[in-house]
Design an enzyme around this catalytic site. Structure first.
Site, PDB file in Angstrom:
ATOM      1  N   HIS A 184      45.859 -10.719  36.094  1.00  0.00           N
ATOM      2  CA  HIS A 184      45.197 -10.334  34.845  1.00  0.00           C
ATOM      3  C   HIS A 184      43.740 -10.722  34.864  1.00  0.00           C
ATOM      4  CE1 HIS A 184      49.292 -10.052  33.142  1.00  0.00           C
ATOM      5  NE2 HIS A 184      48.717  -9.036  32.549  1.00  0.00           N
ATOM      6  N   GLU A 427      55.267  11.580  45.855  1.00  0.00           N
ATOM      7  CA  GLU A 427      54.924  10.259  46.400  1.00  0.00           C
ATOM      8  C   GLU A 427      56.070   9.681  47.215  1.00  0.00           C
ATOM      9  OE1 GLU A 427      54.008   7.519  43.219  1.00  0.00           O
ATOM     10  OE2 GLU A 427      55.462   8.414  41.892  1.00  0.00           O
ATOM     11  N   ASP A 451      51.952   5.428  47.080  1.00  0.00           N
ATOM     12  CA  ASP A 451      53.356   5.289  47.450  1.00  0.00           C
ATOM     13  C   ASP A 451      53.716   6.201  48.614  1.00  0.00           C
ATOM     14  OD1 ASP A 451      54.586   3.286  45.846  1.00  0.00           O
ATOM     15  OD2 ASP A 451      54.227   4.555  44.107  1.00  0.00           O
ATOM     16  N   CYS A 498      46.205  11.550  42.837  1.00  0.00           N
ATOM     17  CA  CYS A 498      45.818  10.506  41.879  1.00  0.00           C
ATOM     18  C   CYS A 498      45.951   9.104  42.472  1.00  0.00           C
ATOM     19  CB  CYS A 498      46.635  10.616  40.600  1.00  0.00           C
ATOM     20  SG  CYS A 498      48.411  10.455  40.880  1.00  0.00           S
TER      21      CYS A 498
HETATM   22  C1  PEP Z   1      50.496   6.469  43.745  1.00  0.00           C
HETATM   23  O1  PEP Z   1      51.571   6.023  44.157  1.00  0.00           O
HETATM   24  O2  PEP Z   1      49.604   6.938  44.479  1.00  0.00           O
HETATM   25  C2  PEP Z   1      50.196   6.457  42.300  1.00  0.00           C
HETATM   26  C3  PEP Z   1      49.130   7.022  41.801  1.00  0.00           C
HETATM   27  O3  PEP Z   1      51.065   5.770  41.506  1.00  0.00           O
HETATM   28  P1  PEP Z   1      50.996   4.179  41.286  1.00  0.00           P
HETATM   29  O4  PEP Z   1      49.786   3.664  42.018  1.00  0.00           O
HETATM   30  O5  PEP Z   1      50.923   3.979  39.809  1.00  0.00           O
HETATM   31  O6  PEP Z   1      52.282   3.767  41.886  1.00  0.00           O
HETATM   32 MG    MG Z   2      53.159   5.613  42.731  1.00  0.00          MG
END
Ligand code: PEP
Ligand code: MG
Length: 576
Positions: A184, A427, A451, A498
């Site tokens: 945090h 992912e 992921d 993303c």
């Molecule tokens: C990812 O896995 O790339 C993703 C955007 O999800 P998170 O990072 O929230 O697991």
């Molecule tokens: Mg992810």
């Protein structure tokens, strides 16, 4: 880590070195000792309530939720009875009794092989430190709020409750021995824009109060007594960066379009409505990923449909007209599990009860979330994104649930948007391999490269022994991305990325070359990625992606992609 450079005198925050007396109490002193403990607990409670209110006003209810959890720990009767027993029967002083009981819990948490729980151990230490400060009469945070000179704090592990209230005029930066990028403290520093370096290892014994230091949040360095030459170089770097930042800021209203005229949607990743101000400032084109699980973390009770509706409505209504907000359904599990859903003994949480699996297993939670998003769709354009899909059946089950939520809202006469698109995160390798079938039945794809890389290569990037094997440019990952893009194109579905890869300038040429049309990154990175996109040619990016698909070495691919980015935008890499 949190970017930026600071130069100031060091102030050590020495709460790690507290002397605790272990002399046995005389029997007649026990009652007074219990009284002293109760007063310290009361004082701590009042402190935390004050911190909670200030943090809530400054940063929003989600950040303040942590302190609600602290208050509950202070009322935990099992814990407090153990402390009282030690004072009454073992005749330990209040400090020693409290310290010993808390340390027992903290060391259990700290030893768990789970980054999230280890961070919670730091939260408990923060709380314990406050009680001990009250017992010893030293109010540590009080000292920090009364600073009169600029300084760089050096601490073992600066607690989040202190970080949240640091006096920005005097605390120019901080360095800690412990902590990680998911702590945090690090998250708050980034949000507050305070340069910080965390997890530096043993440090407190090698620095002295009053010594000058240079803190480089970008490079992760703390230089004690920097030479004039170092200061000069950093001064120049700072000036260059400031000038470049000014240049980047001018791009805010400019489109993310390549030199050969191809538009890329450059959107923002957020964790809650409180991030919308930085989204607006960044010039992002909508929200590419709203990680809604953060609404569920750091609190004792789950947010219901109404509270979620408020959050999604705020995000939807603050997204600019013509732009969209992609709201991802809960991606809990792995390292993000709230206490009430945590189950004993998941041997491998990253291959366990996660994300869409939890949502489908707990329909009352999923329904509340889907209803809230559908309703928010009346206040701005939203899309729903499903995390961690590994089978077509999961998409179908989620679609059925969405339709039944619409049916229910309709019969209740509650306004909602009937045409919210439903997308799938790619992912997990199985999802990429069945992208064709998924594309037929969903409305868009978003590739989660964080992921996807981990699962494709079977590498846990939190494990430093195998971290060198975590390679987003591994040809296997790139081929899965390409398969996903091709399936999406055949069905006319938009596809974005993303994961962190989208915010790494050196990897952007590869991604757009592979056919990705949307990149979603943390707001702070939007200007830099836009700057680069506006200097790239898609034709050149396609050439390098094509070459990479036939290449066998991830390191070689990384180097070529970086070269393309470096040649297009040297300033992004610190070159002129
Ligand atoms: C990812 O896995 O790339 C993703 C955007 O999800 P998170 O990072 O929230 O697991
Ligand atoms: Mg992810």
């Amino acid at each position: 880590m949190s970017d930026g450079v600071a130069h100031a005198r060091i102030l050590r925050v020495g709460q790690a070195r507290r002397e605790i007396s272990r002399d046995p109490l005389p029997p007649e002193a026990v009652a007074a000792e219990v009284d002293r403990l109760n007063r310290a607990l009361l004082g701590t409670r009042q402190d935390i309530q004050r911190v909670r209110d200030q943090v809530s006003a400054a940063m929003g209810a989600a950040e303040a939720g942590l302190f609600e959890a602290h208050l509950l720990v202070l009322e935990d009767s099992t814990l407090l009875n153990e402390v009282l027993r030690k004072i009454r029967t073992e005749r330990l002083g209040a400090e020693a009794a409290f310290h010993d009981v808390f340390e027992k819990y903290v060391s259990v948490l700290a030893a768990v092989d789970d980054a999230y729980l280890r961070e919670r151990a730091a939260d408990l230490r923060d709380l314990s430190g406050r009680v001990l400060d009250h017992l010893s009469g030293a109010v540590h945070e009080h000292e920090l709020s009364n600073l009169s000179e600029p300084c760089i704090l050096v601490a073992h592990d600066l607690p989040p409750s202190v970080t949240a209230l640091l006096d920005r005029r005097h605390v120019l930066g901080f360095a800690t021995e412990a902590g990680g990028k998911t702590s945090h403290t690090a998250i708050m520093a980034r949000k507050m824009g305070i340069p910080a370096v965390v997890g530096l290892g043993p440090l407190l014994d090698s620095v002295r109060d009053g010594e000058y230091a240079l803190l480089d949040g970008h490079g992760g360095l703390l230089t004690i007594n920097p030479t004039d030459q170092t200061l000069f170089e950093y001064g120049q770097l700072k000036q260059r960066r400031a000038l470049f930042e000014e240049k980047l800021a001018l791009l805010r209203e400019q489109p993310a379009v390549t030199l050969d005229g191809h538009h890329i949607t450059l959107a923002a990743n957020i964790e809650g409505p409180e991030d919308m101000a930085s989204v607006e400032a960044s010039g992002a084109h909508g929200i590419g990923l709203f990680r809604t699980e953060f609404l569920f973390l750091n609190r004792e009770t789950r947010p219901g449909e109404e509270e979620q509706f408020e959050a999604y409505r705020t995000v939807a209504s603050q997204t600019r007209p013509g732009q969209e907000a992609i709201i991802r359904t809960l991606d809990l599990g792995g390292d993000k599990m709230p206490g009430d859903l945590r189950r004993e003994g998941e041997p491998n949480p990253f291959l366990g009860w996660r994300a869409i699996r939890i949502s489908l297993d707990q329909p009352e939670i999923f329904r509340g979330q889907l209803r809230a998003i559908l309703r928010a769709g009346c206040h701005g354009r939203v899309r729903i994104l499903l995390p961690m899909v590994s089978t077509l059946e999961e998409l179908r089950a989620a679609r059925a649930m969405l339709e039944s939520c619409k049916e229910a809202l309709r019969s209740e006469g509650v306004p909602f948007c009937d045409s919210v698109p439903l997308g799938v995160m790619i992912e997990i390798p199985s999802a990429a391999l069945i992208a064709e079938e998924l594309a037929r039945e969903c409305d868009f794809f978003s590739i989660g490269t964080n992921d996807l890389t981990g699962y494709t290569l079977a590498v846990d990037r939190l494990n430093e022994r195998v971290a060198h094997l975590y390679q987003p440019t591994h040809p296997a990952v790139l081929r899965l991305i390409r398969m996903t893009v091709e399936a999406a194109q055949r069905h006319g579905r938009p596809v974005g990325v993303c994961g962190e890869m989208a915010g790494e300038p050196g990897l952007v040429p590869l991604l757009i070359g592979l056919g990705v049309q949307e990149l979603s990154v943390t707001p702070a990175l939007i200007p830099a990625v836009k700057f680069l996109l506006r200097r790239l040619r898609l034709s050149e990016a396609r050439d390098i992606a094509q070459w990479a698909l036939d290449c066998s070495g991830g390191a070689e691919i990384l180097q070529r992609s970086r070269e393309v980015a470096l040649a297009a935008a040297p300033n992004l890499f610190g070159k002129q």
